[in-house]
Design a protein around this motif. Structure first.
Motif, short mmCIF file in Angstrom:
data_model
loop_
_atom_site.label_atom_id
_atom_site.label_comp_id
_atom_site.label_asym_id
_atom_site.label_seq_id
_atom_site.Cartn_x
_atom_site.Cartn_y
_atom_site.Cartn_z
N UNK A 1 45.44 38.61 29.40
CA UNK A 1 45.79 38.69 30.81
C UNK A 1 46.24 40.12 31.09
N UNK A 2 45.66 40.74 32.12
CA UNK A 2 46.05 42.11 32.47
C UNK A 2 46.70 42.09 33.85
N UNK B 1 50.13 45.92 32.41
CA UNK B 1 50.64 45.13 31.27
C UNK B 1 49.51 44.24 30.76
N UNK B 2 49.34 44.26 29.41
CA UNK B 2 48.31 43.41 28.80
C UNK B 2 49.01 42.32 27.99
N UNK B 3 48.70 41.07 28.32
CA UNK B 3 49.37 39.95 27.62
C UNK B 3 48.36 39.19 26.77
N UNK C 1 37.62 41.77 25.85
CA UNK C 1 37.65 42.80 24.81
C UNK C 1 38.52 43.97 25.30
N UNK C 2 39.62 44.17 24.66
CA UNK C 2 40.58 45.18 25.11
C UNK C 2 39.96 46.58 25.03
N UNK C 3 39.20 46.86 23.98
CA UNK C 3 38.66 48.21 23.75
C UNK C 3 37.75 48.67 24.89
N UNK C 4 36.85 47.79 25.31
CA UNK C 4 35.87 48.22 26.31
C UNK C 4 36.28 47.86 27.73
#
Lengths: 385, 318
Positions: free
Chosen positions: B234-235, B298-300, B275-278
Motif C-alpha cells: 500500500x502506498x 509511505x509504503x506499507x 513491485x516496489x522496484x519498478x
C-alpha cells in the motif's frame, strides 16, 4: 501434595500479621473478658426451669407434702431417678448431679421432735439455680414446719400464745453444698474457655475456608487443578491444616487459661485432647462446607458471621445453656457448640471418665464427616466447566 | 516416548458447547515439535475455551486431543503440558521462591530436583535478588515473569500461554519473549494466544486464526498474506497542492494498462503496487509529469493486522 497444601496455608498465615492476631490474640482477649465477667459470678439471666431431684430422708407426712408442693412449682422440673420404684438416696442424687442429669438435689431431713431441715446438693456451675431453689425450699419448709407446729399444739391443747416457741430466723435456712467444684482451683473458668474456644474455632475455620474462595476468585484454583493436584487432595490438605490450626488455637487458649485463670489442663489432658481433636476437625469441615456453599468471599463472610454467632449463642458459647429455657436448650443441640461444650463440661467440670464422652465424640465426628462430604460434593462444580 | 515425526499437539474435530452456545465448532490443527504457534482470534472466538480443554479444565463435548500421539486423557500425558494462564494465578502473600517451590511440587517435580529447578527459575526470570520478597509487592512485569515460571517448573514439552503479556510494558514483553525463546531453543513447543498481532507476527513460526469457534486460517505469515490481502504494498502519497484531476499511471505491462489515482480537490491519495522496484518510480514519474511535487510518501507491506481484519471483519465482538 497434601503436605504442600498445608505448607502453603502455613506460610500464608505467617505472612499475614492480621490473621495471626485474629487467630491467637483476639480469642484470648474475648476469653479473658468473658472469664473476668462470668468467673466473678456476675451476669445472671431469667429463671428457666431447674432440673432437681428430692431425697426424702425424713419420710414424714409433712416432708412428703412439702415435696409434693415443690413438684407443683413452675420453676422446678423434677427428674426421674434411675430406679423410680426405690426411694432415692443421697448418693444417687449426688451421682445424678455429677453426671449433669440434674442441677440440684433437695435433701429433706427431720429428727424426732425437731422441725424439718433441708440442704441442697448443687452443681456450682449453675450459679443461679442454687439460690433460687434454696429460696423455694426455704419457703415450703417454713410452711410445712408451721403446719406441723400447729398440729402439735392442737394435740397438747395448750393456750397458743404462751406455747409457741420464738421464731428462729435461721431455722429455715437451706445450706447449699457444692458437689462439683469444691476441690477445683477455678472450676467455672474452664467452661468459658471451652465456650470461647469453640466459637473462635468456627470463626477461624470459616475464615480459612474462605481462602478456597479467594483462590477461585483470582483463578489460582484453576491453575492448581491444571497441575497434578486433585480436588480431593486440595480439600483434604485444607481440612488437615484448618484442623491442626484449630487444635493449636484451642491448646494455646487452655494454656493461657491454666497460666492465668488456673484451669486444670494437665489433669484432664486425655479428655481435652480427644475433644479438641474432634471439635477442631468438625469445625474445619464446617468451614470448608460454608466456603464451597458460597460463591464469593463476601458472601461467605456474611453467612459465617451470622451462623457462627447464632450457633455460639444457642450452643452456649456466649451464655451458659443452663440459663436458657428447655426449648432453647433443645434447640442448642442442633449446634455443635452445644455438643462440644457438653464434652468439655464432662472433662473439666464433672471429671467424668473419657468413656462417657462417646456421644459428644460420635456427634462431632459424624458432623465433621458429613460436612466434609457435602463440601466435596459442592466442589464438583469447580472441577470442570 | 516422543517420536520426532509425531505432532506435539494434534487437535481433531474439537467441539465444546455450553447449553445452546457453541464455543468450539470442530477445531482442527496441529502444533509441531519445537514450533512456536500463535493462536489468534477476536474476543469470544473460543481461544480460552480451547486452552481450557487442553489444560483439562473443561471437557470437550466432542473431538480428540493427542499429545505426542497419545490421547490427552491417558495417565501422565498432561504432564507434558505447562499452562501459563492469562490472570496472575499466584499467591501474592508468598515470596517468589515459595511460589516457585509450591507450583513445582504441584507439577510433580521430585523433591531432589526442587532446589535446582527453583534456582534455575530465579535466574531465568532475573529475580534471584528478589527471591525472598512477597510477590504481591512486585510490578506487573515481574509478576508476569513469576507467572510464566510457575507454569514451566516441570520442564513441559508443550507450553500453553494464554495472553501472557497482557498489561505489561514493551521492555517486560521483550523480556518475556526472550525467556520463551530460551525454552523454545531447548525444544519446547509453544502455543501462544494473544491480541498483540505484531507480537504474533514476529515471535511465531505459524499462525492459526480462530473465529466463531472454527479455524479460519492456518499458515505462515507469508502464506496467510498471499491467501488473503495479497503481497501488494500500500502506498500513501501526499502532494504539494490539491489535485485538479486524477493522476494517470501506466501499468507494469505497458501504457495499455493505464489507471488513475487520487481525486480532484484532494492532496492525499493511496494506491497499491506489486513491485516496489519498478512501480515506485513509475508512480513518482506520473506525479511529476502531472505537475505536482511529492511532499510525503509511505509504503506499507501487508501485515498480520491486515490479514486479521480481512478475515474477521471490522465489527466489534464484545
Amino acid at each position: 501434595m497434601i503436605g504442600t497444601v498445608i505448607q502453603i496455608s502455613l506460610r500464608r498465615l505467617v505472612h499475614s500479621r492480621a490473621e495471626l492476631v485474629l487467630t491467637f490474640v483476639v480469642p484470648i482477649a474475648f476469653f479473658s473478658v468473658f472469664a473476668l465477667i462470668f468467673g466473678n459470678g456476675i451476669g445472671s439471666g431469667t429463671m428457666p426451669k431447674v432440673k432437681v431431684v428430692a431425697v426424702d430422708l425424713a419420710a414424714t407426712p409433712a416432708s412428703g407434702q412439702m415435696i409434693t408442693s415443690l413438684r407443683t412449682n413452675e420453676g422446678l422440673r423434677f427428674m426421674a431417678s434411675e430406679n423410680p420404684d426405690q426411694p432415692l438416696t443421697t448418693r444417687q442424687a449426688t451421682r445424678m448431679i455429677r453426671q449433669g442429669v440434674v442441677t440440684i438435689g433437695i435433701i429433706v431431713k427431720q429428727s424426732d421432735g425437731h422441725p424439718m431441715t433441708a440442704e441442697l446438693l448443687a452443681d456450682a456451675s449453675d450459679q443461679v439455680a442454687g439460690q433460687v431453689v434454696a429460696a423455694m425450699v426455704s419457703r415450703e419448709m417454713a410452711i410445712g414446719n408451721a403446719k406441723q407446729a400447729a398440729q402439735q399444739q392442737r394435740v397438747v391443747r395448750r393456750p397458743p400464745v404462751e406455747s409457741v416457741a420464738p421464731i428462729d430466723p435461721l431455722a429455715n435456712t437451706v445450706p447449699i453444698i457444692d458437689v462439683m467444684g469444691k476441690d477445683k482451683t477455678n472450676p467455672v473458668v474452664s467452661m468459658y474457655a471451652a465456650g470461647i474456644a469453640v466459637m473462635f474455632l468456627l470463626f477461624g475455620a470459616t475464615g480459612g475456608g474462605g481462602a478456597l474462595l479467594e483462590e477461585r476468585e483470582n483463578t489460582t484454583l484453576d491453575r492448581l487443578l491444571s497441575t497434578q493436584l486433585t480436588m480431593d487432595q486440595l480439600l483434604l490438605g485444607k481440612w488437615f491444616y484448618l484442623s491442626g490450626l484449630g487444635f493449636v488455637q484451642v491448646c494455646v487458649m487452655f494454656l493461657w487459661g491454666q497460666l492465668i485463670f488456673g484451669v486444670d489442663l494437665w489433669g484432664h489432658l486425655d479428655g481435652f485432647v480427644m475433644m479438641t481433636v474432634v471439635t477442631s476437625g468438625a469445625a474445619a469441615a464446617f468451614g470448608l462446607f460454608l466456603a464451597t456453599l458460597c460463591k464469593t468471599r463476601g458472601q461467605l463472610n456474611g453467612l459465617s458471621v451470622i451462623l457462627v454467632l447464632t450457633m455460639s449463642a444457642l450452643g452456649g458459647s456466649m451464655v451458659p445453656r443452663y440459663l436458657m429455657s428447655a426449648k432453647m436448650r433443645e434447640l442448642g443441640l442442633w449446634t455443635f457448640n452445644a455438643w462440644a461444650l457438653d464434652g468439655y463440661d464432662k472433662v473439666f467440670w464433672r471429671d467424668l471418665p473419657v468413656e462417657t464422652l462417646w456421644p459428644q465424640l460420635a456427634v462431632l465426628m459424624g458432623a465433621g464427616v458429613a460436612f466434609l462430604l457435602v463440601a466435596r460434593a459442592l466442589a464438583i462444580r469447580w472441577e470442570f466447566d | 516416548m516422543i517420536q520426532a515425526d509425531v505432532p506435539a499437539l494434534e487437535i481433531t474435530e474439537l467441539r465444546k458447547t455450553y447449553g445452546s452456545l457453541e464455543a468450539l465448532r470442530g477445531v482442527d490443527f496441529q502444533l509441531h515439535q519445537g514450533e512456536r504457534l500463535a493462536f489468534l482470534g477476536p474476543n469470544g472466538a473460543g481461544k480460552t475455551t480451547l486452552i481450557r480443554c487442553l489444560a483439562g479444565r473443561t471437557r470437550p463435548t466432542h473431538g480428540k486431543i493427542n499429545v505426542f500421539g497419545l490421547p490427552i486423557e491417558s495417565p501422565g500425558v498432561r504432564n507434558a503440558l505447562g499452562l501459563v494462564p492469562q490472570d496472575l494465578a499466584l499467591y501474592s502473600d508468598l515470596t517468589t521462591r515459595e511460589n516457585l517451590t509450591v507450583f513445582a511440587r504441584f507439577h510433580g517435580v521430585p523433591r531432589r530436583n526442587l532446589k535446582e529447578r527453583v534456582q534455575w527459575a530465579l535466574q531465568w526470570t532475573g529475580l534471584t535478588d528478589r527471591a525472598g520478597e512477597l510477590v504481591g509487592g512486585f510490578s506487573g512485569g515481574m509478576k508476569r515473569r513469576v507467572n510464566l515460571a510457575c507454569g514451566v517448573m516441570h520442564r513441559p514439552q508443550v507450553i500453553l500461554l494464554d495472553e501472557p503479556t497482557v498489561g505489561v510494558d514493551p521492555q517486560s514483553r521483550e523480556r518475556l519473549f526472550t525467556m520463551l525463546d530460551d525454552l523454545n531453543r531447548q525444544g519446547a513447543s509453544i502455543l501462544l494466544t494473544t491480541h498483540h498481532l505484531d507480537e504474533a507476527q514476529q515471535r511465531s513460526d505459524r499462525i492459526v486464526i480462530l473465529d466463531q469457534g472454527q479455524v479460519i486460517a492456518d499458515g505462515t505469515i507469508d502464506q496467510l498474506v498471499n491467501r488473503t490481502v495479497g503481497p501488494s504494498r500500500l502506498v500513501k502519497v501526499r502532494v504539494d497542492r490539491p489535485l485538479t484531476a486524477p493522476v494517470w499511471i501506466s501499468g507494469h505491462t505497458g501504457p495499455q494498462h493505464l489507471r488513475q489515482v487520487g481525486a480532484a480537490g484532494q492532496d492525499r491519495f493511496e494506491t497499491r503496487i506489486d513491485d516496489v522496484t519498478t512501480d515506485i518510480s513509475r508512480l513518482l514519474d506520473a506525479i511529476r509529469n502531472s505537475g505536482y511535487l511529492v511532499s510525503d510518501m509511505e509504503v506499507q507491506a501487508p501485515s498480520l493486522h491486515h490479514v486479521f481484519l480481512h478475515l474477521t471483519g471490522h465489527e466489534l465482538r464484545d
